[in-house]
Design a protein around this motif. Structure first.
Motif, PDB file in Angstrom:
ATOM      1  N   GLN A 361       0.827  -1.200   0.000  1.00  8.07           N
ATOM      2  CA  GLN A 361       0.000   0.000   0.000  1.00  8.07           C
ATOM      3  C   GLN A 361       0.869   1.261   0.000  1.00  8.07           C
ATOM      4  O   GLN A 361       0.609   2.208  -0.739  1.00  8.07           O
ATOM      5  CB  GLN A 361      -0.921   0.002   1.207  1.00  8.07           C
ATOM      6  N   HIS A 440     -15.149   1.137  -4.348  1.00  7.26           N
ATOM      7  CA  HIS A 440     -14.661   2.142  -3.396  1.00  7.26           C
ATOM      8  C   HIS A 440     -15.548   2.178  -2.151  1.00  7.26           C
ATOM      9  O   HIS A 440     -15.051   2.131  -1.010  1.00  7.26           O
ATOM     10  CB  HIS A 440     -14.658   3.532  -4.049  1.00  7.26           C
ATOM     11  N   LEU A 443     -15.251  -1.049  -0.096  1.00  4.68           N
ATOM     12  CA  LEU A 443     -13.988  -1.119   0.642  1.00  4.68           C
ATOM     13  C   LEU A 443     -14.022  -0.246   1.890  1.00  4.68           C
ATOM     14  O   LEU A 443     -13.604  -0.663   2.975  1.00  4.68           O
ATOM     15  CB  LEU A 443     -12.822  -0.689  -0.266  1.00  4.68           C
ATOM     16  N   ASN A 444     -14.485   0.992   1.718  1.00  9.76           N
ATOM     17  CA  ASN A 444     -14.547   1.917   2.857  1.00  9.76           C
ATOM     18  C   ASN A 444     -15.446   1.380   3.966  1.00  9.76           C
ATOM     19  O   ASN A 444     -15.099   1.423   5.149  1.00  9.76           O
ATOM     20  CB  ASN A 444     -15.037   3.288   2.401  1.00  9.76           C
ATOM     21  N   LYS A 447     -13.788  -1.834   5.539  1.00 11.14           N
ATOM     22  CA  LYS A 447     -12.657  -1.506   6.404  1.00 11.14           C
ATOM     23  C   LYS A 447     -13.133  -0.909   7.724  1.00 11.14           C
ATOM     24  O   LYS A 447     -12.621  -1.240   8.796  1.00 11.14           O
ATOM     25  CB  LYS A 447     -11.710  -0.541   5.684  1.00 11.14           C
ATOM     26  N   ASP A 500      -6.645  -3.651   1.932  1.00  9.13           N
ATOM     27  CA  ASP A 500      -5.575  -2.697   1.623  1.00  9.13           C
ATOM     28  C   ASP A 500      -4.954  -2.986   0.264  1.00  9.13           C
ATOM     29  O   ASP A 500      -4.677  -2.072  -0.521  1.00  9.13           O
ATOM     30  CB  ASP A 500      -4.486  -2.741   2.703  1.00  9.13           C
ATOM     31  N   GLU A 503      -7.358  -1.969  -2.431  1.00 12.63           N
ATOM     32  CA  GLU A 503      -7.376  -0.512  -2.524  1.00 12.63           C
ATOM     33  C   GLU A 503      -6.155   0.009  -3.266  1.00 12.63           C
ATOM     34  O   GLU A 503      -6.244   0.964  -4.051  1.00 12.63           O
ATOM     35  CB  GLU A 503      -7.433   0.075  -1.109  1.00 12.63           C
TER      36      GLU A 503
END
Length: 525
Positions: A361, A440, A443-444, A447, A500, A503
């Motif tokens: 990352q 997106h 993922l947000n 997480k 991660d 992303e």
């Protein structure tokens, strides 16, 4: 006349007992002494100070002259040779004050001058006062370690805002005097280093750690500034590189006070924080990480003090530099450590550690966000190098729940928009709407959910009487193997690692699309 006013005050104070001096006497002495200096009567003021009859007066009041004295010395330095004698008289006055004045009051007066200086006057002021300050500190009996630490911290705080010379010309010119000043500060610290060394030699159980701690703080600050951003390569035409010399001295101090190896080996165990404020604690942790990254760069890339370090700890070097940000020196360090290792030599189990899984990352961030082209390219090469070091299962772990993104990245790279053989560019708007943007969001949300779960698990673990509490899970009426809290946390961290990685690749795909679209638009224009 200024000299007459000073003499009148001196005569009045000569008949007084030391305990009878009043605030008014101090003020009148300071004003008259300052006027003598400003009017060019430094020689006459020197005579007054050297007069044995005035010893008690100077002991109590002399430190008030430090401020006007420093101003005059720095001003005379900028004048022509005709005023050199006046500057010499001022320097002799300063020397006399150091010998005669109360050490505690003079210490505060000297430190105040360093604190109040700024800009281009910082280095000249520090250089002027280092020797007097050192002499005064060596005289102090009480709170010596605290006073040494305060002095070093004040000096470094004043130097830190100054730009670090980087090019050969800048280093040679040393316009603000930073190169010279840094090495002078090391000389200033040496008597106190020697004191610690002697005390440790006398007893293996050296208990007076305060002075040692202050010297360690100074070294850590020096590693962050100026060494973290300094140009440390050998430069043709510069016989003794000032920053290489400074780096050598800092490493030597750490070795002398027996803190070099503990810093290298034990830094990852953590240290008790003295901050109640979380923000301050985070800042301290970040500064410490930068300093340790610089230390490892100095040792393992530039080879300062490398003879002190057993070279069998290749894996440890990898772990060490994972604490650093991937810019400039830490990048060189990380690459150097990876090159020391054989391909396929890292076990996939190492990816259970957060420091290892953060690497891809961080490298992607540099590849996509860093404005310096050669660092972006270097990060790409290092990512491949990092992956090559893992065994087959480790490589699989780094690349798995990412197949679609990797395919899209491959198509964007290989299929030009003008050719559009795969049709990816025709359907790009749909891909962005139905795949990239939802990804997106997912993922947000994922997480955030998993991070909250980790936080809850940790809190529950602290509250529980037995940290090895076992949980069971039943799926389709079949009982699954029991899991402890630690096992659950490992699973959650593994999931976060996967997010991660996804992303990181997602960011790369979006960058590639943006570049390709912009290039196509430029061609059409």
């Amino acid at each position: 006349m200024a000299v007459d006013e000073l003499q009148a005050i001196i005569q009045r104070c000569q008949i007084l007992e030391e305990s009878d001096f009043r605030g008014e006497d101090f003020n009148l002495f300071q004003v008259a002494g300052q006027k003598c200096l400003e009017d060019g009567y430094a020689a006459q003021l020197l005579e007054v100070i050297q007069n044995e009859k005035n010893k008690v007066i100077i002991k109590n009041m002399g430190w008030n002259l430090i401020s006007p004295l420093v101003r005059c010395i720095l001003a005379y330095k900028q004048e022509d040779d005709k005023r050199d004698d006046k500057r010499e008289h001022c320097l002799k006055i300063l020397d006399q004050l150091v010998q005669l004045c109360n050490p505690k009051e003079l210490f505060l007066g000297l430190l105040e001058q360093i604190e109040q200086t700024s800009g281009e006057k910082v280095c000249p002021t520090v250089m002027l006062l280092l020797q007097p300050l050192q002499t005064v500190l060596l005289k102090l009996q009480n709170k010596k370690a605290y006073s040494v630490g305060l002095s070093l911290a004040m000096i470094m705080n004043q130097l830190t805002p100054l730009p670090v010379p980087y090019t050969k010309q800048q280093i040679q010119e040393d316009k603000l005097g930073l190169c010279q000043c840094c090495n002078a500060v090391v000389d200033f610290a040496k008597p106190f280093v020697n004191e610690v060394v002697k005390n440790m030699e006398k007893s293996s159980e050296y208990n007076d750690m305060e002075l040692k701690e202050e010297l360690l703080k100074f070294c850590m600050k020096s590693l962050k500034y100026p060494l973290l951003t300094a140009q440390l390569e050998q430069l043709e035409g510069i016989e003794e590189h000032p920053f290489r010399h400074f780096a050598t001295e800092i490493i030597d101090i750490l070795q002398d006070i027996r803190e070099l190896m503990p810093l290298v080996f034990l830094h990852h165990k953590g240290k008790r924080s003295y901050w109640e404020n979380q923000e301050f604690e985070d800042i301290e942790r970040k500064n410490s990480a930068d300093s340790l990254a610089c230390l490892s760069y100095l040792m393992f890339v530039q080879h300062f003090g490398i003879n002190c370090f057993p070279m069998v700890f290749s894996l440890f070097l990898i772990v060490f530099c994972l604490f650093a940000s991937f810019f400039s020196h830490p990048q060189d360090l990380f690459e150097n450590c990876l090159l020391r290792m054989e391909d396929n030599s890292l076990l996939h189990q190492y990816l259970e550690f957060r420091d290892f899984i953060n690497v891809p990352q961080d490298l992607v961030k540099v590849m996509t966000l860093c404005p310096i082209e050669h660092l972006r390219k270097k990060s790409l090469n290092m990512l491949q190098l990092f992956i090559d070091k893992f065994d087959a299962e480790g490589k699989y772990t780094l690349f798995r729940i990412m197949a679609s993104l990797n395919l899209l990245r491959y198509l964007v790279i290989k299929d030009c928009e003008s050719d559009n053989q795969t049709g990816v560019w025709t359907t790009l708007a749909k891909i962005e709407k139905n795949f990239l943007k939802p990804l997106h969001v997912g993922l947000n949300m994922s997480k955030a959910h998993y991070e909250a779960e980790i936080k809850n698990k940790r809190e529950n673990r602290r509250e529980a009487n037995n940290s090895n509490t076992v949980y069971s899970l039943t799926v389709s009426e079949e009982k699954m193997p029991a899991m402890t809290t630690e096992m659950q946390l490992q699973v959650l961290h593994s999931a976060l690692f996967t997010f991660d990685l996804i992303e990181s690749v997602l960011a790369r795909v979006e960058e590639l699309i943006e570049v390709k679209v912009k290039a196509a638009m430029d061609e059409n224009i």
